[in-house]
Design a protein around this motif. Structure first.
Motif, PDB file in Angstrom:
ATOM      1  N   MET A   1       0.856  -1.177   0.000  1.00 43.87           N
ATOM      2  CA  MET A   1       0.000   0.000   0.000  1.00 43.87           C
ATOM      3  C   MET A   1       0.895   1.231   0.000  1.00 43.87           C
ATOM      4  SD  MET A   1      -3.028   0.830   2.666  1.00 43.87           S
ATOM      5  CE  MET A   1      -4.515   1.056   1.759  1.00 43.87           C
ATOM      6  N   ASP A   2       0.603   2.176  -0.885  1.00 39.24           N
ATOM      7  CA  ASP A   2       1.428   3.382  -0.992  1.00 39.24           C
ATOM      8  C   ASP A   2       0.786   4.564  -0.292  1.00 39.24           C
ATOM      9  OD1 ASP A   2       3.142   1.908  -2.484  1.00 39.24           O
ATOM     10  OD2 ASP A   2       2.755   2.916  -4.391  1.00 39.24           O
ATOM     11  N   ILE A   3       1.648   5.404   0.265  1.00 38.34           N
ATOM     12  CA  ILE A   3       1.210   6.627   0.931  1.00 38.34           C
ATOM     13  C   ILE A   3       2.246   7.698   0.645  1.00 38.34           C
ATOM     14  CG2 ILE A   3       2.315   5.908   3.085  1.00 38.34           C
ATOM     15  CD1 ILE A   3       0.156   7.508   4.515  1.00 38.34           C
ATOM     16  N   LYS A   4       1.794   8.936   0.601  1.00 43.19           N
ATOM     17  CA  LYS A   4       2.692  10.047   0.346  1.00 43.19           C
ATOM     18  C   LYS A   4       2.731  10.935   1.585  1.00 43.19           C
ATOM     19  CE  LYS A   4       3.414  13.053  -3.617  1.00 43.19           C
ATOM     20  NZ  LYS A   4       4.513  12.620  -4.405  1.00 43.19           N
ATOM     21  N   ILE A   5       3.944  11.343   1.997  1.00 46.54           N
ATOM     22  CA  ILE A   5       4.086  12.288   3.099  1.00 46.54           C
ATOM     23  C   ILE A   5       4.980  13.427   2.627  1.00 46.54           C
ATOM     24  CG2 ILE A   5       3.755  10.477   4.853  1.00 46.54           C
ATOM     25  CD1 ILE A   5       6.750  10.693   5.513  1.00 46.54           C
ATOM     26  N   PRO A   6       4.933  14.562   3.314  1.00 43.82           N
ATOM     27  CA  PRO A   6       5.803  15.682   2.904  1.00 43.82           C
ATOM     28  C   PRO A   6       7.279  15.259   2.916  1.00 43.82           C
ATOM     29  CG  PRO A   6       4.167  16.426   4.497  1.00 43.82           C
ATOM     30  CD  PRO A   6       4.069  14.928   4.434  1.00 43.82           C
ATOM     31  N   GLU A   7       8.000  15.713   1.894  1.00 42.17           N
ATOM     32  CA  GLU A   7       9.402  15.324   1.752  1.00 42.17           C
ATOM     33  C   GLU A   7      10.229  15.680   2.981  1.00 42.17           C
ATOM     34  OE1 GLU A   7      11.044  16.515  -2.082  1.00 42.17           O
ATOM     35  OE2 GLU A   7       9.063  16.162  -2.962  1.00 42.17           O
ATOM     36  N   GLU A   8       9.902  16.807   3.643  1.00 44.88           N
ATOM     37  CA  GLU A   8      10.680  17.216   4.819  1.00 44.88           C
ATOM     38  C   GLU A   8      10.442  16.307   6.024  1.00 44.88           C
ATOM     39  OE1 GLU A   8       7.041  20.017   4.790  1.00 44.88           O
ATOM     40  OE2 GLU A   8       8.456  19.276   3.289  1.00 44.88           O
ATOM     41  N   ARG A   9       9.445  15.420   5.962  1.00 45.78           N
ATOM     42  CA  ARG A   9       9.182  14.478   7.056  1.00 45.78           C
ATOM     43  C   ARG A   9       9.818  13.104   6.807  1.00 45.78           C
ATOM     44  NH1 ARG A   9       8.297  16.387  11.623  1.00 45.78           N
ATOM     45  NH2 ARG A   9       7.200  14.517  12.252  1.00 45.78           N
ATOM     46  N   ILE A  10      10.372  12.889   5.617  1.00 43.11           N
ATOM     47  CA  ILE A  10      11.013  11.604   5.293  1.00 43.11           C
ATOM     48  C   ILE A  10      12.146  11.308   6.274  1.00 43.11           C
ATOM     49  CG2 ILE A  10      12.387  10.361   3.564  1.00 43.11           C
ATOM     50  CD1 ILE A  10       9.572  10.498   2.632  1.00 43.11           C
ATOM     51  N   GLY A  11      12.980  12.305   6.556  1.00 44.60           N
ATOM     52  CA  GLY A  11      14.103  12.116   7.475  1.00 44.60           C
ATOM     53  C   GLY A  11      13.653  11.687   8.861  1.00 44.60           C
ATOM     54  N   VAL A  12      12.520  12.217   9.302  1.00 47.86           N
ATOM     55  CA  VAL A  12      11.976  11.841  10.614  1.00 47.86           C
ATOM     56  C   VAL A  12      11.543  10.379  10.594  1.00 47.86           C
ATOM     57  CG1 VAL A  12      10.191  12.353  12.328  1.00 47.86           C
ATOM     58  CG2 VAL A  12      11.231  14.227  11.025  1.00 47.86           C
ATOM     59  N   LEU A  13      10.909   9.968   9.505  1.00 49.35           N
ATOM     60  CA  LEU A  13      10.467   8.574   9.367  1.00 49.35           C
ATOM     61  C   LEU A  13      11.654   7.613   9.313  1.00 49.35           C
ATOM     62  CD1 LEU A  13       8.245   6.432   8.867  1.00 49.35           C
ATOM     63  CD2 LEU A  13       8.444   6.962   6.429  1.00 49.35           C
ATOM     64  N   VAL A  14      12.686   8.004   8.601  1.00 48.72           N
ATOM     65  CA  VAL A  14      13.865   7.139   8.467  1.00 48.72           C
ATOM     66  C   VAL A  14      14.639   7.105   9.790  1.00 48.72           C
ATOM     67  CG1 VAL A  14      16.072   6.847   7.277  1.00 48.72           C
ATOM     68  CG2 VAL A  14      14.026   7.492   5.981  1.00 48.72           C
ATOM     69  N   GLY A  15      14.832   8.273  10.414  1.00 51.86           N
ATOM     70  CA  GLY A  15      15.572   8.343  11.667  1.00 51.86           C
ATOM     71  C   GLY A  15      17.067   8.299  11.443  1.00 51.86           C
ATOM     72  N   PRO A  16      17.838   8.562  12.517  1.00 51.79           N
ATOM     73  CA  PRO A  16      19.297   8.546  12.395  1.00 51.79           C
ATOM     74  C   PRO A  16      19.802   7.173  11.939  1.00 51.79           C
ATOM     75  CG  PRO A  16      18.605   9.394  14.550  1.00 51.79           C
ATOM     76  CD  PRO A  16      17.378   8.885  13.857  1.00 51.79           C
ATOM     77  N   SER A  17      20.545   7.152  10.848  1.00 50.20           N
ATOM     78  CA  SER A  17      21.090   5.911  10.269  1.00 50.20           C
ATOM     79  C   SER A  17      20.006   4.862  10.001  1.00 50.20           C
ATOM     80  CB  SER A  17      22.160   5.311  11.187  1.00 50.20           C
ATOM     81  OG  SER A  17      23.174   6.243  11.428  1.00 50.20           O
ATOM     82  N   GLY A  18      18.781   5.305   9.741  1.00 49.85           N
ATOM     83  CA  GLY A  18      17.694   4.379   9.427  1.00 49.85           C
ATOM     84  C   GLY A  18      17.087   3.698  10.633  1.00 49.85           C
ATOM     85  N   SER A  19      17.410   4.160  11.840  1.00 50.40           N
ATOM     86  CA  SER A  19      16.981   3.468  13.062  1.00 50.40           C
ATOM     87  C   SER A  19      15.465   3.432  13.244  1.00 50.40           C
ATOM     88  CB  SER A  19      17.634   4.104  14.291  1.00 50.40           C
ATOM     89  OG  SER A  19      17.271   5.472  14.382  1.00 50.40           O
ATOM     90  N   THR A  20      14.772   4.525  12.950  1.00 48.00           N
ATOM     91  CA  THR A  20      13.319   4.552  13.129  1.00 48.00           C
ATOM     92  C   THR A  20      12.646   3.611  12.137  1.00 48.00           C
ATOM     93  OG1 THR A  20      13.465   6.842  13.883  1.00 48.00           O
ATOM     94  CG2 THR A  20      11.286   6.053  13.239  1.00 48.00           C
ATOM     95  N   LYS A  21      13.062   3.671  10.887  1.00 48.28           N
ATOM     96  CA  LYS A  21      12.515   2.787   9.841  1.00 48.28           C
ATOM     97  C   LYS A  21      12.717   1.317  10.234  1.00 48.28           C
ATOM     98  CE  LYS A  21      13.224   1.592   4.967  1.00 48.28           C
ATOM     99  NZ  LYS A  21      13.885   0.305   4.959  1.00 48.28           N
ATOM    100  N   HIS A  22      13.934   0.974  10.652  1.00 43.88           N
ATOM    101  CA  HIS A  22      14.226  -0.413  11.038  1.00 43.88           C
ATOM    102  C   HIS A  22      13.394  -0.842  12.248  1.00 43.88           C
ATOM    103  CE1 HIS A  22      17.268  -0.821   8.035  1.00 43.88           C
ATOM    104  NE2 HIS A  22      18.025   0.136   8.540  1.00 43.88           N
ATOM    105  N   PHE A  23      13.245   0.059  13.217  1.00 45.48           N
ATOM    106  CA  PHE A  23      12.453  -0.259  14.405  1.00 45.48           C
ATOM    107  C   PHE A  23      11.012  -0.574  14.010  1.00 45.48           C
ATOM    108  CE2 PHE A  23       9.531   0.985  17.786  1.00 45.48           C
ATOM    109  CZ  PHE A  23       9.990   0.179  18.821  1.00 45.48           C
ATOM    110  N   ILE A  24      10.416   0.276  13.158  1.00 43.64           N
ATOM    111  CA  ILE A  24       9.032   0.071  12.712  1.00 43.64           C
ATOM    112  C   ILE A  24       8.916  -1.262  11.971  1.00 43.64           C
ATOM    113  CG2 ILE A  24       7.219   0.911  11.156  1.00 43.64           C
ATOM    114  CD1 ILE A  24       8.272   3.789  11.809  1.00 43.64           C
TER     115      ILE A  24
END
Length: 180
Positions: free
Chosen positions: A1-24
């Motif tokens: 399923m695809d979703i679009k978020i503001p580009e400036e929020r991508i970094g928050v979703l990814v997190g430092p070194s991808g930590s937030t993305k990996h955690f999720i």
């Protein structure tokens, strides 16, 4: 399923070194494919298609200004929901938009904090939207309070409404637990 978020929020979703993305991904057994050029996130799961919907709401919440820590509550309980109000429908100019956002946030964030405490929700004002995280009854209360503020109701009246609804929600919770 695809979703679009503001580009400036991508970094928050990814997190430092991808930590937030990996955690999720680990917590939910899903996979997040992020296109940082377009702000498109693709959420997939081999295990649980319903979990995809929860993660989509989580990603939307982060996209609407919530910190990952605050947004993660949506995974803790399947009754937890995200509601997003578009303020641009009632704001005709940029200054109207800023004024309305200011009414919701309040001086030093006080109005938003009071709303969160009395409704039991989490509220984020970001861009042209106000996002609310909570249970359905809590969201109804917070949404009504926000709509009152957008319609120009004095903050005192909104706080009185919130206090009354806070007592009603507490009473309902006690009844559900069999205490009353």
């Amino acid at each position: 399923m695809d979703i679009k978020i503001p580009e400036e929020r991508i970094g928050v979703l990814v997190g430092p070194s991808g930590s937030t993305k990996h955690f999720i991904e680990e917590k939910t057994q899903t996979s997040l494919e992020i296109d940082s050029e377009t702000g498109t996130i693709s959420v997939t799961s081999e295990e649980d298609p319903l979990q995809v919907l929860r993660v989509v709401d989580l990603v939307k919440a982060i996209g609407r200004g919530f910190s990952p820590e605050r947004a993660l509550v949506i995974l803790d309980d399947e009754m937890m929901m995200l509601d997003v109000l578009d303020i641009s429908k009632v704001a005709s100019t940029r200054s109207d938009m800023e004024r309305l956002k200011g009414r919701i946030i309040g001086r030093d964030g006080r109005s938003r904090v009071v709303m969160e405490q009395l409704s039991g929700t989490k509220v984020s004002v970001y861009g042209k939207t106000v996002a609310i995280l909570g249970y359905p009854a809590q969201i109804r209360v917070a949404r009504t309070a926000i709509e009152m503020l957008l319609d120009g109701a004095p903050h005192g009246n909104v706080y009185s409404f919130l206090e009354r609804k806070h007592k009603e929600l507490a009473k309902e919770e006690l009844k559900e637990q069999g205490i009353l």
